[in-house]
Design an enzyme around this catalytic site. Sequence first.
Site, PDB file in Angstrom:
ATOM      1  N   CYS A  83       0.871  -1.179   0.000  1.00  0.00           N
ATOM      2  CA  CYS A  83       0.000   0.000   0.000  1.00  0.00           C
ATOM      3  C   CYS A  83       0.907   1.227   0.000  1.00  0.00           C
ATOM      4  O   CYS A  83       1.683   1.439   0.935  1.00  0.00           O
ATOM      5  CB  CYS A  83      -0.921   0.007   1.211  1.00  0.00           C
ATOM      6  SG  CYS A  83      -1.809   1.578   1.376  1.00  0.00           S
TER       7      CYS A  83
ATOM      8  N   ASP B 198      -0.376  16.128  -2.711  1.00  0.00           N
ATOM      9  CA  ASP B 198      -0.746  15.165  -3.746  1.00  0.00           C
ATOM     10  C   ASP B 198       0.290  15.211  -4.880  1.00  0.00           C
ATOM     11  O   ASP B 198       0.771  16.277  -5.268  1.00  0.00           O
ATOM     12  CB  ASP B 198      -2.145  15.505  -4.295  1.00  0.00           C
ATOM     13  CG  ASP B 198      -2.750  14.355  -5.069  1.00  0.00           C
ATOM     14  OD1 ASP B 198      -3.709  13.744  -4.581  1.00  0.00           O
ATOM     15  OD2 ASP B 198      -2.236  14.051  -6.180  1.00  0.00           O
TER      16      ASP B 198
ATOM     17  N   HIS C 107      -6.404   3.265   0.439  1.00  0.00           N
ATOM     18  CA  HIS C 107      -6.069   3.590   1.829  1.00  0.00           C
ATOM     19  C   HIS C 107      -6.783   4.913   2.044  1.00  0.00           C
ATOM     20  O   HIS C 107      -6.465   5.900   1.350  1.00  0.00           O
ATOM     21  CB  HIS C 107      -4.544   3.710   1.977  1.00  0.00           C
ATOM     22  CG  HIS C 107      -4.065   4.090   3.352  1.00  0.00           C
ATOM     23  ND1 HIS C 107      -3.069   3.379   4.005  1.00  0.00           N
ATOM     24  CD2 HIS C 107      -4.403   5.107   4.179  1.00  0.00           C
ATOM     25  CE1 HIS C 107      -2.829   3.953   5.188  1.00  0.00           C
ATOM     26  NE2 HIS C 107      -3.629   5.011   5.309  1.00  0.00           N
TER      27      HIS C 107
ATOM     28  N   HIS D  47      -8.267   8.437   2.402  1.00  0.00           N
ATOM     29  CA  HIS D  47      -7.607   9.739   2.438  1.00  0.00           C
ATOM     30  C   HIS D  47      -8.642  10.828   2.228  1.00  0.00           C
ATOM     31  O   HIS D  47      -9.625  10.627   1.516  1.00  0.00           O
ATOM     32  CB  HIS D  47      -6.511   9.841   1.368  1.00  0.00           C
ATOM     33  CG  HIS D  47      -6.943   9.342   0.021  1.00  0.00           C
ATOM     34  ND1 HIS D  47      -7.007   7.997  -0.289  1.00  0.00           N
ATOM     35  CD2 HIS D  47      -7.365  10.006  -1.084  1.00  0.00           C
ATOM     36  CE1 HIS D  47      -7.432   7.858  -1.536  1.00  0.00           C
ATOM     37  NE2 HIS D  47      -7.665   9.054  -2.039  1.00  0.00           N
TER      38      HIS D  47
ATOM     39  N   HIS E 126      -8.981  14.473   0.640  1.00  0.00           N
ATOM     40  CA  HIS E 126      -8.354  15.507  -0.190  1.00  0.00           C
ATOM     41  C   HIS E 126      -8.708  16.876   0.402  1.00  0.00           C
ATOM     42  O   HIS E 126      -9.868  17.112   0.763  1.00  0.00           O
ATOM     43  CB  HIS E 126      -8.923  15.489  -1.613  1.00  0.00           C
ATOM     44  CG  HIS E 126      -8.669  14.237  -2.394  1.00  0.00           C
ATOM     45  ND1 HIS E 126      -7.703  14.156  -3.362  1.00  0.00           N
ATOM     46  CD2 HIS E 126      -9.267  13.025  -2.372  1.00  0.00           C
ATOM     47  CE1 HIS E 126      -7.714  12.949  -3.921  1.00  0.00           C
ATOM     48  NE2 HIS E 126      -8.669  12.239  -3.328  1.00  0.00           N
TER      49      HIS E 126
END
Length: 110
Positions: free
Chosen positions: A4, A30, A94, A96, A98
């Site tokens: 991962c 990102d 996984h 997340h 943003h």
Amino acid sequence: MENCIFCKIANKEIPSNFVYEDEYTVAFNDLSPQAPTHILVIPKKHFSSLNEVDDENIMSALFKAVQNVTKKLGIKEYRTVINTGEAAGQTVFHIHIHILAGRPLKWPPG
Ligand code: 5GP
Ligand code: ZN
């Protein structure tokens, strides 16, 4: 979890510049920013999506981390997004959040 990418970032196997870190979460830029500010907040513990998060401490830690990140960067207007499942646009499994900011954002999203 093995293989991962976000676990590897969280446990520092892959060197990254964290924008923020606490006991439960880390935040980093990102790789492919969709706005002048595009940050991802993730739990250090692996959950493949929001559907799998079964720990309320982590649930609240994620949102507290969003507040801390935006406060730290002086961002008052921003969009938070959690894509859950392929049809919703999730590509990294996984969880997340943003954080997008720095340009006007349209609604509804595509
Ligand atoms: P999703 O499409 O799952 O909601 O979002 C995944 C995000 O992770 C995408 O915006 C993508 O650009 C970002 N991403 C994928 N791999 C990496 C990586 O190795 N490092 C960083 N910093 N971001 C990544
Ligand atoms: Zn993971």
